[in-house]
Motif scaffolding. Structure first.
Motif, short mmCIF file in Angstrom:
data_model
loop_
_atom_site.label_atom_id
_atom_site.label_comp_id
_atom_site.label_asym_id
_atom_site.label_seq_id
_atom_site.Cartn_x
_atom_site.Cartn_y
_atom_site.Cartn_z
N LEU A 327 63.55 5.60 -76.97
CA LEU A 327 63.87 5.17 -78.33
C LEU A 327 63.63 3.66 -78.46
N LYS A 328 62.83 3.29 -79.44
CA LYS A 328 62.42 1.89 -79.60
C LYS A 328 63.20 1.14 -80.67
N GLY A 329 63.87 1.87 -81.54
CA GLY A 329 64.61 1.21 -82.60
C GLY A 329 65.66 2.13 -83.19
N ILE A 330 66.47 1.57 -84.10
CA ILE A 330 67.58 2.30 -84.68
C ILE A 330 67.48 2.24 -86.20
N LEU A 331 67.32 3.40 -86.82
CA LEU A 331 67.21 3.49 -88.27
C LEU A 331 68.49 4.10 -88.86
N TYR A 356 66.41 -3.04 -78.18
CA TYR A 356 65.55 -2.34 -79.13
C TYR A 356 64.59 -3.32 -79.80
N GLU A 357 63.49 -2.77 -80.32
CA GLU A 357 62.45 -3.59 -80.94
C GLU A 357 62.70 -3.83 -82.42
N GLU A 545 57.56 13.57 -80.60
CA GLU A 545 58.04 14.17 -81.84
C GLU A 545 59.17 13.37 -82.48
N THR A 546 59.56 12.27 -81.83
CA THR A 546 60.70 11.48 -82.27
C THR A 546 60.23 10.26 -83.03
N PHE A 547 60.62 10.16 -84.28
CA PHE A 547 60.13 9.12 -85.18
C PHE A 547 60.46 7.73 -84.67
N ASN A 548 61.70 7.52 -84.24
CA ASN A 548 62.09 6.18 -83.79
C ASN A 548 61.81 5.94 -82.31
N ALA A 549 60.90 6.77 -81.74
CA ALA A 549 60.32 6.45 -80.44
C ALA A 549 59.00 5.71 -80.64
N LYS A 550 58.60 5.55 -81.91
CA LYS A 550 57.39 4.78 -82.20
C LYS A 550 57.64 3.31 -81.89
N SER A 551 56.61 2.62 -81.43
CA SER A 551 56.71 1.18 -81.19
C SER A 551 56.84 0.45 -82.52
N LEU A 552 57.25 -0.80 -82.47
CA LEU A 552 57.35 -1.63 -83.67
C LEU A 552 56.02 -1.67 -84.41
N LYS A 554 53.49 0.48 -84.34
CA LYS A 554 53.12 1.77 -84.94
C LYS A 554 54.01 2.12 -86.12
N LEU A 555 55.31 1.80 -86.03
CA LEU A 555 56.21 2.12 -87.14
C LEU A 555 55.89 1.24 -88.35
N SER A 556 55.59 -0.04 -88.10
CA SER A 556 55.22 -0.94 -89.19
C SER A 556 54.01 -0.40 -89.95
N GLN A 557 53.03 0.05 -89.20
CA GLN A 557 51.82 0.59 -89.83
C GLN A 557 52.13 1.88 -90.58
N TYR A 558 52.99 2.71 -89.99
CA TYR A 558 53.37 3.96 -90.64
C TYR A 558 54.01 3.67 -92.00
N PHE A 559 54.95 2.72 -92.04
CA PHE A 559 55.63 2.39 -93.29
C PHE A 559 54.65 1.85 -94.33
#
Length: 570
Positions: A327-331, A356-357, A545-552, A554-559
């Motif tokens: 887990l890379k972050g907490i949402l 966390y990132e 399959e875990t959304f918040n296992a994405k790196s910072l 990758k998640l930034s780009q996803y958003f």
């Protein structure tokens, strides 16, 4: 003592005062103090009475009571009120949706002081005749009583693990105890537990019986104990505990046998064999050896439900389960901007300190006025602070989120020009919760179809052991999330654990991403992530399959991509 424990005692005191008809002014003063203390994030345990009186709503008398709670675990008024309240009434006061005034009326007018008699009174239409009740209230009360009775004696998984740790530590120090392990439902990480079962390899049962008998927190159940087990109740939680005795040579066999669900233990493997048959062959030294004897790879304890795990083995598709380290972050978290206890900066700094990132802050939206939900101008103010903190804490990042209330028609409670300012939106239902399946499902489906919805929050609104969730068609909701690319959260708060693990599996099969969210209202709430992880692992959740296992990155780009897509559709 933690603040929340102190506040719980004060809350219960106010309820008992109301039940016993104490002075209204005094009751309101307690309620006012509780409201202030819930927003107060400094430790009450280290404060003297002079310091406590400086807190808004806390006078001299209440400060002395808080000090006494810290010193003794309770205080005189609470003890006096509790002593003159029947045990059954205390249980009745835990019924969801029914406060002290209604319980007092039932107690005084019908002389009912326990759940069993209350259920009979509902069935005989005696409750509806009381002033302020009626048929609809009686139906709700009956449902609440039936729910409470069906889960009597259960405790949350978090409480079970904490109690197990205490008992096992004590047992391990006793002479003649060779091995100790939690087993059964607790080892399989079920969401609620009854009883807590612990396997003990010992050649000195007398020492264990003596330990249980002398412990003031335990009540030995001699009637149901025997040569193979020792049963007792842990009084503070009213939790049933079962110590299962074995010997050192048989320990692994019995650990496997008592851990697995019967469907896993007795499933046909090959040539009519089952794990039950294999365990009769010899004493194994590890559980891995047992699976090797069956020609199987090792299966984690939480998967041993006799559901999908054996099919995975046959297809050679045992998943590599997600770990906390993935887990890379907490949402989905709250700050003092709404109803949280810690400031935005404190929430962010602690998240960063944990390694966390990123942090996704998602305070309550404007409809949630009871939770100090954010009006549009306060959203702007929070975003300005986030921009400053992101400069200060870089490369750590705070994402701008919101927990937007899903309104009755399924719409979100901000206009497009506000929704587009967020990096992500958690869409959740908070009220009203009394809905039939069609109404609740359609409400969720409309919210899921909103292009700005990123994550569906606590899909059923359940509170384990307190209230049922509103009924929904899980498959329709999950199918819609798959269609619109909406992530579903596992709300990791130990009282929620929602989405239920039984439906997480269906979501994964449909390609829906899962976010493990603590719904933290204070920094310590981040640690509830573990309980959400357990739920995911039971369903076979992997890091991929875990959304918040994405790196910072990758998640930034996803958003960014998600928002671009949303803007193109509106």
């Amino acid at each position: 003592m933690e603040n929340k424990q102190i506040i719980k005692i004060l809350k219960n005191t106010a309820k008992l005062m109301e039940l016993h008809g104490e002075n209204d002014f005094k009751i309101k003063s307690y309620q006012s103090a509780v409201n202030s203390l819930e927003r107060y994030h400094k430790s009450l345990a280290v404060m003297d009475t002079d310091e406590l009186q400086k807190i808004e709503g806390v006078g001299k008398s209440l400060a002395q009571s808080i000090y006494q709670i810290n010193e003794q675990g309770s205080f005189e008024l609470f003890d006096d009120l509790s002593d003159k309240t029947p045990e059954g009434i205390l249980e009745m006061m835990q019924l969801s949706g029914f406060g002290p005034k209604k319980i007092k009326l039932i107690w005084e007018k019908l002389e009912i002081d326990n759940l069993e008699d209350l259920l009979i009174a509902c069935q005989e239409n005696k409750i509806a005749a009381l002033k302020g009740f009626g048929d609809k209230t009686q139906i709700k009360l009956q449902e609440a009583v039936e729910f409470k009775l069906s889960w009597r004696g259960y405790i949350h998984f978090r409480e079970a693990t904490q109690l197990a740790e205490k008992v096992m530590q004590d047992l391990s120090s006793l002479e003649g105890v060779n091995k100790v392990s939690v087993t059964s439902d607790t080892r399989r990480k079920m969401e609620v537990i009854k009883p807590l079962e612990i396997l003990v390899a010992t050649d000195n049962k007398a020492k264990i019986i003596q330990y249980v008998s002398k412990n003031e927190d335990y009540v030995l159940d001699k009637k149901n104990s025997g040569p193979l087990s020792l049963k007792f109740t842990y009084k503070p939680l009213k939790a049933e505990v079962n110590l299962i005795f074995t010997n050192k040579e048989q320990f692994i066999n019995d650990l496997f046998k008592t851990t697995a669900h019967p469907k896993h233990l007795n499933a046909e493997l090959k040539k009519g064999e089952s794990f039950s048959h294999i365990l009769k062959d010899k004493h194994f030294s590890t559980e891995e050896e047992i699976y090797e004897a069956a020609g199987f790879p090792f299966i984690e304890p939480e998967l041993r439900e006799g559901l999908w795990e054996l099919e995975w083995v046959k297809d050679n598709k045992i998943p590599e389960l997600v770990e906390m380290s993935d887990l890379k972050g907490i949402l989905h978290n709250h700050s003092t901007y709404s109803d949280g206890k810690n400031s935005l900066e404190e929430m962010a700094q602690y998240c960063k300190d944990l390694g966390y990132e990123y942090l996704g802050i998602s305070d309550h939206s404007k409809t949630a006025s009871y939770a100090n939900g954010l009006q549009e101008f306060r959203v702007k103010k929070q975003h300005e602070e986030i921009d400053k903190l992101n400069e200060k804490l870089a490369p750590f990042k705070i994402f701008k989120g919101i927990e937007s209330d899903i309104l009755n028609d399924g719409s979100l409670d901000y206009a497009k020009d506000v929704l587009e300012t967020f990096d992500f939106v958690v869409a959740s239902i908070h009220s009203p919760l009394s809905m039939d399946e069609k109404t609740a499902t359609n409400r969720l489906l409309n919210a899921i179809a909103n292009p700005f919805t990123t994550i569906l929050g606590h899909p059923t609104g359940r509170l384990l052991l307190q209230r049922k969730g509103y009924p929904i068609n899980h498959k329709m909701v999950i199918d819609a999330c798959a269609e619109y690319g909406v992530v579903i959260e596992i709300n990791a708060h130990p009282w929620r654990l929602d989405l239920d693990w039984r439906y997480v599996r269906y979501a994964l099969d449909k390609g829906v991403q899962i976010s493990i969210n603590p719904d933290a209202h204070e920094t310590i709430g981040y640690h509830d992530m573990y309980y959400g992880l357990c739920v995911g692992r039971k369903a076979g959740l992997t890091a991929g399959e875990t959304f918040n296992a994405k790196s910072l990155e990758k998640l930034s780009q996803y958003f960014k991509d998600r928002k671009k897509s949303a803007l193109s559709k509106t």
